[in-house]
Each structure stands twice: as structure tokens, then as C-alpha cells.
Scaffold this motif. Structure first.
Motif, PDB file in Angstrom:
ATOM      1  N   MET A  21     -19.124  84.872 -71.871  1.00  0.00           N
ATOM      2  CA  MET A  21     -19.722  83.813 -72.695  1.00  0.00           C
ATOM      3  C   MET A  21     -18.681  82.759 -73.062  1.00  0.00           C
ATOM      4  O   MET A  21     -18.900  81.561 -72.835  1.00  0.00           O
ATOM      5  N   GLU A  42      -8.142  86.322 -77.773  1.00  0.00           N
ATOM      6  CA  GLU A  42      -8.677  87.590 -77.258  1.00  0.00           C
ATOM      7  C   GLU A  42      -7.822  88.737 -77.793  1.00  0.00           C
ATOM      8  O   GLU A  42      -6.601  88.727 -77.667  1.00  0.00           O
ATOM      9  N   ARG A  43      -8.495  89.735 -78.377  1.00  0.00           N
ATOM     10  CA  ARG A  43      -7.750  90.848 -78.990  1.00  0.00           C
ATOM     11  C   ARG A  43      -7.116  91.775 -77.945  1.00  0.00           C
ATOM     12  O   ARG A  43      -6.058  92.360 -78.190  1.00  0.00           O
ATOM     13  N   SER A  51     -17.599  94.237 -72.378  1.00  0.00           N
ATOM     14  CA  SER A  51     -18.891  94.276 -71.654  1.00  0.00           C
ATOM     15  C   SER A  51     -18.889  93.520 -70.333  1.00  0.00           C
ATOM     16  O   SER A  51     -19.609  93.889 -69.407  1.00  0.00           O
ATOM     17  N   SER A  52     -18.106  92.449 -70.233  1.00  0.00           N
ATOM     18  CA  SER A  52     -18.163  91.634 -69.011  1.00  0.00           C
ATOM     19  C   SER A  52     -17.450  92.277 -67.824  1.00  0.00           C
ATOM     20  O   SER A  52     -17.636  91.836 -66.686  1.00  0.00           O
ATOM     21  N   ALA A  58     -24.112  96.581 -65.587  1.00  0.00           N
ATOM     22  CA  ALA A  58     -24.784  96.979 -64.338  1.00  0.00           C
ATOM     23  C   ALA A  58     -24.647  95.940 -63.226  1.00  0.00           C
ATOM     24  O   ALA A  58     -25.067  96.189 -62.098  1.00  0.00           O
ATOM     25  N   THR A  60     -26.255  93.430 -62.547  1.00  0.00           N
ATOM     26  CA  THR A  60     -27.500  92.886 -61.992  1.00  0.00           C
ATOM     27  C   THR A  60     -27.628  91.425 -62.382  1.00  0.00           C
ATOM     28  O   THR A  60     -27.526  91.097 -63.572  1.00  0.00           O
ATOM     29  N   HIS A  62     -29.750  89.342 -63.524  1.00  0.00           N
ATOM     30  CA  HIS A  62     -31.114  89.489 -64.056  1.00  0.00           C
ATOM     31  C   HIS A  62     -31.939  88.244 -63.763  1.00  0.00           C
ATOM     32  O   HIS A  62     -31.649  87.163 -64.291  1.00  0.00           O
ATOM     33  N   VAL A 210      -8.896  88.079 -84.127  1.00  0.00           N
ATOM     34  CA  VAL A 210      -9.339  87.251 -85.251  1.00  0.00           C
ATOM     35  C   VAL A 210      -9.733  88.169 -86.406  1.00  0.00           C
ATOM     36  O   VAL A 210     -10.502  89.109 -86.224  1.00  0.00           O
ATOM     37  N   PRO A 434     -30.875  89.642 -71.544  1.00  0.00           N
ATOM     38  CA  PRO A 434     -30.363  89.593 -70.177  1.00  0.00           C
ATOM     39  C   PRO A 434     -28.916  89.135 -70.091  1.00  0.00           C
ATOM     40  O   PRO A 434     -28.392  88.994 -68.984  1.00  0.00           O
ATOM     41  N   GLY A 435     -28.290  88.898 -71.222  1.00  0.00           N
ATOM     42  CA  GLY A 435     -26.852  88.773 -71.321  1.00  0.00           C
ATOM     43  C   GLY A 435     -26.152  87.869 -70.334  1.00  0.00           C
ATOM     44  O   GLY A 435     -26.455  86.676 -70.217  1.00  0.00           O
ATOM     45  N   SER A 437     -26.122  87.319 -67.250  1.00  0.00           N
ATOM     46  CA  SER A 437     -26.849  86.579 -66.213  1.00  0.00           C
ATOM     47  C   SER A 437     -27.310  85.219 -66.710  1.00  0.00           C
ATOM     48  O   SER A 437     -27.404  84.273 -65.940  1.00  0.00           O
TER      49      SER A 437
END
Ligand SMILES: Cc1cc2nc3c(=O)[nH]c(=O)nc-3n(C[C@H](O)[C@H](O)[C@H](O)COP(=O)(O)OP(=O)(O)OC[C@H]3O[C@@H](n4cnc5c(N)ncnc54)[C@H](O)[C@@H]3O)c2cc1C
Length: 496
Positions: A21, A42-43, A51-52, A58, A60, A62, A210, A434-435, A437
Motif C-alpha cells: 500500500m 518501516e519498523r 502481509s505483502s 495467497a 491471488t 483478486h 513509529v 481484496p487487499g 490486488s
């Protein structure tokens, strides 16, 4: 690269987190105005390690082709396709921007995207009827015009040999879209950030966590980050802040104390895969095969058997098996859930907890399953699966949104949600599917809400260079869809 950040600096944009993101937002903003001073905090010690990262999700792309939860059936039996249309159109916009990056030499297709047919597979009369009706509705729309449907076992065996081998289902059916995708969102994030690091006015600071943020009298934000390496504090003042901290975005949003944050809570869900690197199996399966969620199971636990390309190498993954956790990040703290409970979201969390007691039960039971039980689930999709070929791998964390609702206390949401401060100085992204994607669509909508410059012809023109369909609806504009899809498939090598 920007001149080195001092212990106290003034910048235009701070992005918290270096996942897909923030990477997407940083890229878009830099293209729109290369003069913007952008800092990404970024920590962790690497980009896209939560997650990325490809092993944590997965992969996918989406697009609503194979995910049956995007086309729910109404009480009157009608299949609702609006959400699938929206997700498909949003994914096409991601493809447009990624194709633009490929043309600019910023991303290399083989590193992040592979054509992997998207298949929905069901068995039993009721489910077959559902899939047939879903296909009939979707296929009438130009976005889904290339979808195929079959109940013919020989054809199904051709589409997914491992799944049909030794299959005992009396009646089964599948839909297939040949140009479905497997996407390495980690590779995209790393590619975009590597490009940005070579540009003036962008700086990535790893190992910077942060810890607090507060709005100053002039409307700017003061952000305090701890350098985990040197145990020193960094203080930045910024006109705009994006909380792209994945599962941890909720905690930071709460710290911002903006009124729009009130009432939100988070419900963390962990995940596990069964993974195989057996080359004999890999060469017999070239698809993502999604099924129907078991009764009582949450939509994100829909099992699927996927061909994946991670770090350029193929693998087979089955899952994710959802489980109970109290952490908001894979590298998070067991206290994350407890610490997120505040007086303004307590009611919503309690209501959501009561309404979703079955879900919590389901997740606890899932978490307690052993490998043999998980192999049983895999055998519903791949009856001849052997224990020795599969090992368990930990997936990422998802934090589902709990939202206050006026009349019913609180409810659990399974989507992605953007929360923006009214003055446009801060935005946060909450939720999962759907994150990744739909990251481009989500970040463009943040720019529209928080950057008045988006109204200027100059920014709109630049946006159309990255995303030719910008300003039109791919759901309504068939000619535009045809044009951009053809270009995307060709540039991204998905049409072979
Ligand atoms: C099991 C699973 C399967 C999924 N499957 C899919 C899929 O198939 N397709 C799809 O499109 N999406 C999928 N998703 C969702 C997708 O992975 C996410 O929507 C997406 O990766 C979120 O990106 P992000 O940048 O918001 O968060 P992340 O990638 O998690 O990045 C957040 C970053 O913020 C950092 N951070 C956190 N707190 C701080 C702090 N205080 N200071 C500084 N940095 C901080 C973290 O270290 C991390 O690097 C899946 C997710 C999971 C967990």
C-alpha cells in the motif's frame, strides 16, 4: 535520493510501513509531483516483510473470477454480482499501473506476475446449481465475458488433473478464466521502492518504528519514530501521513485521535499453508482452484489449491487454514488485541464478539488441527495427496475490521476500508481482502480525498498516463475495458 533526514525534519508526506500500500501510494505521488518530499518509515529491516510478502498471502490477483464469496446468493436465490464487478474493475486498474511500470523498466513481469487460470470448483447438486447460475449472470457482463463453464469430467480433468485424479464426486462443475493471475505483491513493493530510492526527494528508513503521532496547530503531523538499531528517536513534521502499517494500522489510527477513528476495532486471524515443492506435482497443476467455504467458516478461509511463483520458483500451496491469534502483525505482540480495546470501541467489539461466537469457535478449532487433519482437507481437492510431499508453512496475519453500527452495536467486516481525517491530512488503510490486488484503486481514492491537486488537469493527465482508464468506469465502459485489457494482457505477458 533526498538529502539525509535530520533528527527533526519537515517533509511533505510520511508513509508508515513499507508494504504494497505505502509503496503504491509513494510511487503514484512521486509520479504526480516529483517535488514532493516523501519519507517511508518501516519498523522491519526489509521492505514488504509482513502481509505483502509472497509467503504471507495467497498471491491471488483478486478479480472475482474464482472467489465465490464475492458473489453471494440473496434470500430469494438471486446471485449478486456487483461486488465481483467492482473488484474486477479495480484489479484491472492495478494491472494498468503495473503494465505502465513494466514499460518504464521499473518492474519486470517474470518477477511479479504469472498467468495462472482461476478456477472455481464445486461438487453436489446444490453447489453445482449455484455455480451454473453464477456463471450465467457473470458471463453476460463484458468484464467476465471470457469465463468458461463445464460439468464435463474429461474437460475438468484437463483443467485440473490433480484435482480430478481419483475424484469420487458424482456431480461437479467448474468455471475457468485462463488469464487469472498469481502475483508476488512483495516483489512489486520491492521493485517500486527500489525505483523510488534512486529518485530525488524520497527516503526509506528501515528499522524505524513509529510510536506516536499528533496533529499540530498548523494542521501538520508530528511523527515520532524509534530507530530500533541505534535506539534513537526521529521526529518528523509532515503535511500528510499515510498509515500503511498493515495489521498495526488500527493501533496507529487510534493514536492519531482523529474523530473518524472512533468505534473501529480489529479481529486478528492467523494463517497456515500446506506447501509442496515436489516438481512432479507442480508440473501437473497450473491453476488456482478455489472452493466454497464450509458452513460457518469465514470467507477468508475458503480453501484453494494454488500454483505459486515465489522468488521466481514454482510451488503448490493449499490453504490458508485460518486460526485464532491475538497478534496484529506476524512479528507483533500477543498484547496487540487487548491494547486495541478502548472505551470508544468496546461496545462494538463486544457486540461483534457475541454475534460471531461461532466464528471464534471455528478459528480456535482450526488452530488446534494437526497436520493429519489438514491433509484431510487437502484431499477434498487433491485426493491422492501424500503426507511426505507437504509441509506446514506460516502465513501472514489479517486484522478484520470491527465497525460500529448505529442500531446493532458492532459488526465484523471482511473488506478493505480507508479512513481519512476530514481535513485530508491523514489516511489509514484497514482490513484485508481484496487487499493487495486492489491497492492501486485504494491509493488513488486516498489521493482523490486528501490531495486537492488531483482536481488539476496536470495531475489528471499524469494519472491517465499511468492508468489510461482513469476517470471512466470499466464496469460501464465496454470499449475502454476491451482496450485496456488487451494492452494489459499483452504488456504483462498474460495472453500466451
Ligand atoms: C493469509 C493471507 C492471504 C492473503 N491473500 C491475498 C491474496 O491472495 N490477494 C490479495 O490481493 N491480498 C491478499 N491478502 C491481503 C494482502 O496481503 C494485504 O491486503 C496487503 O499485503 C496489505 O498491504 P499493506 O501494505 O497494507 O500491509 P503490510 O504488507 O503488512 O505492510 C505493513 C508494514 O508496516 C510495518 N509497520 C507496522 N507497524 C509499524 C510502525 N509502527 N512503524 C513502522 N512500520 C510499521 C510492518 O512491518 C509492515 O512492513 C492476504 C493476506 C493474508 C494474511
Amino acid at each position: 535520493m533526498m538529502s539525509k533526514i535530520k533528527a527533526q525534519s519537515e517533509v511533505d508526506v510520511v508513509l508508515v510501513g513499507a508494504g504494497i500500500m505505502s509503496a503504491t501510494l509513494a510511487y503514484l505521488l512521486h509520479q504526480l509531483d516529483p517535488q514532493l518530499n516523501i519519507v517511508m518509515l518501516e519498523r522491519a529491516d526489509a521492505v514488504a516483510s509482513e502481509s505483502s510478502d509472497a509467503w504471507n498471502n495467497a498471491g491471488t490477483g483478486h478479480a472475482g473470477y474464482c472467489e465465490l464469496n464475492y458473489t453471494p446468493q440473496a434470500a430469494n436465490g438471486e446471485i449478486q454480482i456487483q461486488r465481483a464487478l467492482e473488484i474486477n474493475a479495480a484489479f484491472e486498474q492495478s494491472l494498468e499501473v503495473w503494465a505502465h511500470c513494466v514499460k518504464q523498466g521499473i518492474l519486470k513481469t517474470e518477477a511479479f506476475i504469472h498467468a495462472t487460470p482461476h478456477i472455481s470448483f464445486v461438487w453436489g447438486e446444490r453447489n453445482v446449481n449455484f455455480l451454473r447460475q453464477r456463471y450465467q449472470r457473470l458471463q453476460q457482463h463484458h468484464l467476465f465475458a471470457d469465463m468458461q463453464y463445464s460439468e464435463d469430467k474429461a474437460e475438468l480433468a484437463n483443467w485440473m488433473p490433480l484435482v480430478m485424479q481419483q475424484s469420487k464426486h458424482a456431480q461437479c462443475a467448474a468455471t475457468r478464466v485462463a488469464y487469472g493471475t498469481d502475483v508476488d505483491f512483495g516483489a512489486i513493493s520491492r521493485g517500486l521502492v527500489a525505483y523510488l530510492e534512486q529518485q530525488k526527494n524520497f527516503q526509506l528508513l528501515l528499522q524505524h518504528q513509529v510510536q506516536s503521532l499528533k496533529q499540530l496547530a498548523n494542521g501538520h503531523w508530528q511523527i515520532k519514530a524509534k530507530n530500533r538499531n541505534q535506539r534513537r528517536m526521529l521526529m518528523l513534521n509532515s503535511q500528510f501521513v499515510f498509515l500503511g502499517a498493515g495489521g498495526a494500522a488500527l493501533s496507529l489510527l487510534q493514536k492519531s485521535a482523529i474523530p473518524e477513528a472512533k468505534g473501529y476495532g480489529g479481529f486478528p486471524v492467523s494463517g497456515l499453508w500446506l506447501a509442496s515443492h515436489n516438481p512432479d506435482l507442480i508440473k501437473q497443476h497450473e491453476a488456482k482452484v478455489y472452493g466454497k467455504a464450509a458452513i460457518g467458516a469465514p470467507p477468508m478461509s475458503v480453501p484453494h489449491l494454488d500454483t505459486r511463483y515465489i522468488d521466481g520458483k514454482p510451488a503448490l500451496l493449499f490453504g490458508p487454514f485460518a486460526g485464532f491469534t491475538t497478534k496484529f502483525l506476524k512479528q507483533g505482540s500477543l498484547l496487540d488485541l487487548v491494547k486495541s480495546v478502548k472505551s470508544d470501541n468496546l461496545k462494538a467489539i463486544l457486540f461483534a464478539g457475541l454475534r460471531n461466537a461461532k466464528l471464534t469457535n471455528y478459528l480456535i478449532k482450526e488452530a488446534l488441527k494437526n497436520k493429519a487433519q489438514r491433509m484431510q482437507s487437502l484431499r477434498e481437492y487433491f485426493p491422492a495427496a501424500k503426507d511426505a510431499d507437504w509441509k506446514i508453512v506460516k502465513a501472514g496475519q489479517r486484522v478484520q475490521i470491527i465497525k460500529q453500527c448505529d442500531h446493532h452495536g458492532g459488526k465484523l467486516e471482511f473488506g478493505t476500508e480507508i479512513v481519512c481525517a476530514q481535513d485530508g491530512s491523514l489516511a489509514a488503510l484497514l482490513g484485508a481482502s481484496p487487499g493487495a490486488s486492489t491497492s492501486v484503486n485504494a491509493m488513488v481514492s486516498i489521493i482523490q480525498r486528501c490531495f486537492p491537486q488531483m482536481q488539476t488537469q496536470q495531475w489528471q493527465k499524469k494519472m491517465r498516463q499511468m492508468m489510461p482508464s482513469y476517470g471512466t468506469s470499466l464496469i460501464d465502459d465496454q470499449a475502454m475495458l476491451k482496450k485496456v485489457r488487451k494492452a494489459n494482457l499483452s504488456t504483462l505477458g498474460l495472453d500466451q
